[in-house]
Motif scaffolding. Structure first.
Motif, PDB file in Angstrom:
ATOM      1  N   VAL A   1      40.895  41.050  50.741  1.00 21.59           N
ATOM      2  CA  VAL A   1      40.712  42.491  50.616  1.00 21.59           C
ATOM      3  C   VAL A   1      41.364  42.970  49.331  1.00 21.59           C
ATOM      4  CG1 VAL A   1      41.102  44.739  51.665  1.00 21.59           C
ATOM      5  CG2 VAL A   1      40.686  42.737  53.126  1.00 21.59           C
ATOM      6  N   GLU A   2      40.515  43.479  48.427  1.00 22.21           N
ATOM      7  CA  GLU A   2      41.007  43.981  47.147  1.00 22.21           C
ATOM      8  C   GLU A   2      41.361  45.452  47.236  1.00 22.21           C
ATOM      9  OE1 GLU A   2      37.420  41.213  46.070  1.00 22.21           O
ATOM     10  OE2 GLU A   2      37.884  42.788  47.524  1.00 22.21           O
ATOM     11  N   SER A   3      42.270  45.876  46.371  1.00 26.81           N
ATOM     12  CA  SER A   3      42.622  47.288  46.254  1.00 26.81           C
ATOM     13  C   SER A   3      43.143  47.539  44.845  1.00 26.81           C
ATOM     14  CB  SER A   3      43.676  47.677  47.297  1.00 26.81           C
ATOM     15  OG  SER A   3      44.854  46.935  47.123  1.00 26.81           O
ATOM     16  N   GLY A   4      43.191  48.814  44.482  1.00 26.89           N
ATOM     17  CA  GLY A   4      43.780  49.183  43.205  1.00 26.89           C
ATOM     18  C   GLY A   4      42.813  49.577  42.118  1.00 26.89           C
ATOM     19  N   GLY A   5      41.524  49.467  42.397  1.00 30.24           N
ATOM     20  CA  GLY A   5      40.558  49.863  41.389  1.00 30.24           C
ATOM     21  C   GLY A   5      40.503  51.374  41.208  1.00 30.24           C
ATOM     22  N   GLY A   6      39.764  51.806  40.190  1.00 33.94           N
ATOM     23  CA  GLY A   6      39.629  53.235  39.960  1.00 33.94           C
ATOM     24  C   GLY A   6      39.153  53.532  38.561  1.00 33.94           C
TER      25      GLY A   6
ATOM     26  N   LEU B   1      45.841  49.261  34.872  1.00 33.05           N
ATOM     27  CA  LEU B   1      45.625  49.255  36.318  1.00 33.05           C
ATOM     28  C   LEU B   1      46.190  47.964  36.867  1.00 33.05           C
ATOM     29  CD1 LEU B   1      41.957  50.468  37.039  1.00 33.05           C
ATOM     30  CD2 LEU B   1      44.080  51.595  37.740  1.00 33.05           C
ATOM     31  N   ARG B   2      46.562  48.014  38.145  1.00 33.35           N
ATOM     32  CA  ARG B   2      47.010  46.808  38.823  1.00 33.35           C
ATOM     33  C   ARG B   2      46.175  46.616  40.082  1.00 33.35           C
ATOM     34  NH1 ARG B   2      52.488  45.532  42.253  1.00 33.35           N
ATOM     35  NH2 ARG B   2      52.862  43.407  41.540  1.00 33.35           N
ATOM     36  N   LEU B   3      45.458  45.502  40.134  1.00 34.17           N
ATOM     37  CA  LEU B   3      44.673  45.169  41.309  1.00 34.17           C
ATOM     38  C   LEU B   3      45.487  44.255  42.227  1.00 34.17           C
ATOM     39  CD1 LEU B   3      41.182  44.379  39.735  1.00 34.17           C
ATOM     40  CD2 LEU B   3      42.144  46.585  40.406  1.00 34.17           C
TER      41      LEU B   3
ATOM     42  N   THR C   1      36.254  45.529  44.096  1.00 30.85           N
ATOM     43  CA  THR C   1      36.796  46.862  43.829  1.00 30.85           C
ATOM     44  C   THR C   1      36.330  47.298  42.439  1.00 30.85           C
ATOM     45  OG1 THR C   1      38.814  48.221  43.795  1.00 30.85           O
ATOM     46  CG2 THR C   1      39.008  45.998  42.888  1.00 30.85           C
ATOM     47  N   GLN C   2      35.887  48.528  42.345  1.00 32.19           N
ATOM     48  CA  GLN C   2      35.312  49.033  41.095  1.00 32.19           C
ATOM     49  C   GLN C   2      36.406  49.452  40.126  1.00 32.19           C
ATOM     50  OE1 GLN C   2      31.872  49.474  40.133  1.00 32.19           O
ATOM     51  NE2 GLN C   2      32.829  49.912  38.152  1.00 32.19           N
ATOM     52  N   VAL C   3      36.273  48.996  38.901  1.00 34.40           N
ATOM     53  CA  VAL C   3      37.135  49.442  37.806  1.00 34.40           C
ATOM     54  C   VAL C   3      36.232  50.078  36.747  1.00 34.40           C
ATOM     55  CG1 VAL C   3      38.653  48.720  35.933  1.00 34.40           C
ATOM     56  CG2 VAL C   3      38.915  47.717  38.209  1.00 34.40           C
ATOM     57  N   THR C   4      36.523  51.309  36.413  1.00 31.82           N
ATOM     58  CA  THR C   4      35.752  52.027  35.410  1.00 31.82           C
ATOM     59  C   THR C   4      36.692  52.498  34.315  1.00 31.82           C
ATOM     60  OG1 THR C   4      34.174  52.787  37.084  1.00 31.82           O
ATOM     61  CG2 THR C   4      34.188  53.952  34.978  1.00 31.82           C
TER      62      THR C   4
END
Length: 119
Positions: free
Chosen positions: A5-10, A18-20, A113-116
């Motif tokens: 389970v990934e988290s931390g994107g944005g 950013l830190r995933l 997780t999406q990183v933009t």
């Protein structure tokens, strides 16, 4: 069956950080190679970074010197610290666990997780 389970994107501005994080289920974690991959729209999934059970790391050419992968075996977590982000880093980032070697390896993936990166 392992769950990742990934988290931390944005959304982040160019030059930002950013830190995933990736949390793994299951009793065994420390012996497996963990990694981060990414896929941008219309492109193939590509290697970002991997880390072995002993802590050896490997990075894709496009992120060397900007991204750092690390792991906490006690907490069954793997991290991706991303600095100096560029618009071309925009992608869905996937956590990977590889079990086995060579042609016998089995890959497990998180949901992404999406990183933009955009101003």
């Amino acid at each position: 069956q392992v769950q990742l389970v990934e988290s931390g994107g944005g959304l982040v501005q160019p030059g930002g950080s950013l830190r995933l994080s990736c949390a793994a289920s299951g009793n065994i974690f420390s012996i497996y190679v963990m990694g981060w991959y990414r896929q941008a729209p219309g492109k193939q999934r590509e290697l970002v970074a991997t880390i072995s059970s002993g802590g050896s790391t490997n990075y894709g050419d496009s992120v060397k010197g900007r991204f750092t992968i690390s792991r906490d075996n006690a907490k069954k977590l793997v991290y991706l610290e991303m600095n100096s982000l560029k618009p071309e880093d925009t992608a869905v980032y996937y956590c990977n666990q590889k079990r086995g070697l060579g042609e016998y390896a089995v890959d497990y993936w998180g949901q992404g997780t999406q990183v933009t990166v955009s101003s």
